[in-house]
Design a protein around this motif. Structure first.
Motif, PDB file in Angstrom:
ATOM      1  N   SER A 259       0.871   5.293   1.736  1.00 14.08           N
ATOM      2  CA  SER A 259       0.128   6.164   2.654  1.00 14.08           C
ATOM      3  C   SER A 259      -0.226   7.484   1.968  1.00 14.08           C
ATOM      4  O   SER A 259       0.297   7.789   0.893  1.00 14.08           O
TER       5      SER A 259
ATOM      6  N   THR B  53       0.864  -1.184   0.000  1.00 10.65           N
ATOM      7  CA  THR B  53       0.000   0.000   0.000  1.00 10.65           C
ATOM      8  C   THR B  53       0.899   1.232   0.000  1.00 10.65           C
ATOM      9  O   THR B  53       2.119   1.116   0.134  1.00 10.65           O
TER      10      THR B  53
ATOM     11  N   ASP C 292      -0.886  -0.376   9.606  1.00  8.47           N
ATOM     12  CA  ASP C 292      -0.659   0.612   8.540  1.00  8.47           C
ATOM     13  C   ASP C 292      -1.316   0.180   7.233  1.00  8.47           C
ATOM     14  O   ASP C 292      -1.827   1.017   6.480  1.00  8.47           O
TER      15      ASP C 292
ATOM     16  N   ASN D 211      -3.747   2.683   5.332  1.00  6.39           N
ATOM     17  CA  ASN D 211      -3.421   3.148   3.975  1.00  6.39           C
ATOM     18  C   ASN D 211      -4.503   2.746   2.968  1.00  6.39           C
ATOM     19  O   ASN D 211      -4.879   3.524   2.088  1.00  6.39           O
TER      20      ASN D 211
END
Ligand SMILES: Cc1cc2nc3c(=O)[nH]c(=O)nc-3n(C[C@H](O)[C@H](O)[C@H](O)COP(=O)(O)O)c2cc1C
Length: 219
Positions: free
Chosen positions: A33, A31, A70, A74
């Motif tokens: 951010s 991914t 995360d 994300n």
């Protein structure tokens, strides 16, 4: 033996549950951010949900500090993720990418793998991996759980682009799984890899059912 999870004890030195649902394919998910930091992490609570159109899911428990992972943050923020196939050759990189590091750390870098741009989504692909799915975020289902890590976010995505390395497709037009040697999670700290296959055809020769087994619902 019989036990009721959360109610009675299994009496074994280690919890046997994860060793019962095996082998679990690995969702090696990349991914990016909102701040443009590239992230990579493995999830063995991963599966395809359906095939026409294809949807996949991964289930991320909260971190040891009780925060959402995360990968989930994300995916929800950008609406995109990529699935990379985890292979025996890439096993150490897969393991390194599981380290719990702050969101500002580029996990392609700490895992020692190369970023390859995707075609339809912003998260990069792991160049060394033989198969990638480019996915659009569909939905998160949150299940409550016990303890800090118990709560889990089940993230569902629709596969909108599929890359398969040409050299992994055999002369018969089928993916050469034995050449790729995907890895999968067992229980404890154990893994397996695909080293043999066998074939069975559902009796009755119903062409619609056989097409469904091969991945097409549009007969
Ligand atoms: C092979 C493997 C499978 C894993 N499967 C899961 C999983 O299914 N769910 C989960 O929450 N964590 C799983 N983990 C741990 C995550 O990869 C780890 O928490 C990681 O730091 C999450 O990264 P992120 O915060 O960048 O999303 C797994 C780790 C390994 C090595």
């Amino acid at each position: 033996m019989f036990y009721e999870p959360g109610r009675t004890t299994h009496g074994l030195p280690r919890d046997p549950f994860k060793s019962c649902v095996v082998p679990r394919p690995i969702g090696w998910i990349s991914t990016v951010s909102r701040e443009n930091v590239h992230n990579l992490a493995p999830f063995s609570q991963f599966q395809n949900l359906t095939f026409d159109p294809p949807y996949v899911m991964f289930a991320a428990n909260q971190t040891t500090r009780g925060r959402r992972k995360d990968t989930v943050v994300n995916t929800e923020a950008t609406g995109e993720f990529v699935w990379n196939m985890a292979t025996y050759e890439l096993r150490e990189a897969v393991n390194k990418s599981a380290e719990e590091v702050p969101p500002e750390v580029d996990e392609f870098e700490i895992s020692g793998v190369t970023k390859e741009p995707s075609r339809l989504v912003k998260p990069c692909r792991v160049a060394e991996s033989p198969i990638h799915f480019e996915c659009l975020y569909h939905q998160t289902i949150r299940l409550p759980g016990n303890g800090t890590m118990g709560t889990v976010d089940i993230v569902i995505g629709r596969v909108i682009g599929i890359h398969i390395k040409e050299e992994m497709i055999g002369a018969d037009g089928r993916i050469d799984i034995l050449k790729i040697r995907p890895i999968a999670r067992l229980g404890y700290h154990d893994y397996t890899s695909v080293e043999s296959t066998f074939q069975m055809i559902i009796p009755g020769n119903d062409p619609r059912r056989l097409a469904g087994m091969e991945g097409s619902a549009q007969f």
